[in-house]
Design a protein around this motif. Structure first.
Motif, short mmCIF file in Angstrom:
data_model
loop_
_atom_site.label_atom_id
_atom_site.label_comp_id
_atom_site.label_asym_id
_atom_site.label_seq_id
_atom_site.Cartn_x
_atom_site.Cartn_y
_atom_site.Cartn_z
N UNK A 108 0.85 -1.20 0.00
CA UNK A 108 0.00 0.00 0.00
C UNK A 108 0.87 1.23 0.00
N UNK A 109 0.47 2.26 0.76
CA UNK A 109 1.28 3.48 0.84
C UNK A 109 2.51 3.22 1.68
N UNK A 110 3.67 3.57 1.13
CA UNK A 110 4.94 3.39 1.83
C UNK A 110 5.68 4.72 1.87
N UNK A 111 6.56 4.90 2.84
CA UNK A 111 7.30 6.14 3.02
C UNK A 111 8.33 6.34 1.92
N UNK A 112 8.57 7.60 1.59
CA UNK A 112 9.62 7.97 0.65
C UNK A 112 9.16 7.99 -0.81
N UNK A 113 10.11 8.39 -1.66
CA UNK A 113 9.84 8.47 -3.08
C UNK A 113 9.78 7.08 -3.71
N UNK A 114 8.98 6.97 -4.76
CA UNK A 114 8.93 5.75 -5.55
C UNK A 114 9.57 6.02 -6.90
N UNK A 115 9.25 5.21 -7.87
CA UNK A 115 9.77 5.39 -9.22
C UNK A 115 9.03 6.49 -9.95
N UNK A 116 9.21 6.54 -11.26
CA UNK A 116 8.57 7.55 -12.10
C UNK A 116 7.06 7.54 -11.88
N UNK A 117 6.49 8.70 -11.70
CA UNK A 117 5.05 8.92 -11.47
C UNK A 117 4.58 8.36 -10.13
N UNK A 118 5.46 7.93 -9.25
CA UNK A 118 5.04 7.24 -8.02
C UNK A 118 5.59 7.91 -6.76
N UNK A 119 5.46 9.24 -6.69
CA UNK A 119 5.81 9.98 -5.48
C UNK A 119 4.72 11.02 -5.24
N UNK A 120 4.16 11.03 -4.03
CA UNK A 120 3.00 11.84 -3.73
C UNK A 120 3.11 12.49 -2.36
#
Length: 143
Positions: A108-120
């Protein structure tokens, strides 16, 4: 024929409080604050770099065939930035209460940045209208 989304109405209880929040804390530019007819006030503001604005309306009748929204019921409005961490710092420095940067992961929602298009990140205005900020690839900002 082009169809462009240019203005999104945001339902609020206090026009001046909302104006201060969106201009001073979130950094939107005030395009218009006017009484356009007796008892009808419109405040229109635009996020930096956007063609689409938000509008707060007071005394404006609903368009035929539509309904008005209660303050705090608009959720999921989404802004895009090319640097989510810089956006988080800017909003924090301006005094906005917001979530940490998160991404969608295996649980589900996890801390920190993700990959492309996956930081909120998310925040609410003083009435509870909910906003999402998403990091978009920088090459899209040049379009």
């Amino acid at each position: 024929m082009n169809w462009t989304l240019e203005v999104v109405p945001v339902p609020v209880t206090d026009m001046d409080r909302a104006k201060a929040f969106y201009s001073e804390k979130v950094g939107f530019t005030i395009d218009l604050d006017d009484e356009v007819a007796p008892g009808v006030r419109i405040i229109q503001m635009t996020p930096p770099g956007s063609r689409c604005s938000i509008a707060m309306l007071q005394g404006m009748p609903a368009a035929p065939g539509t309904k008005t929204m209660a303050p705090g019921t608009l959720h999921g409005l989404q802004l895009c930035v090319v640097d989510i961490e810089a956006a988080h710092k800017d909003l924090t420095d301006r005094g906005v209460d917001l979530s940490p940067v998160r991404h969608v992961g295996a649980t589900g929602w996890e801390s920190g940045k993700g990959g492309t298009w996956n930081s909120f990140l998310t925040f609410n205005d003083p009435d509870g209208n909910g906003w999402v900020v998403q990091e978009a690839p920088s090459e899209l900002a040049e379009r």
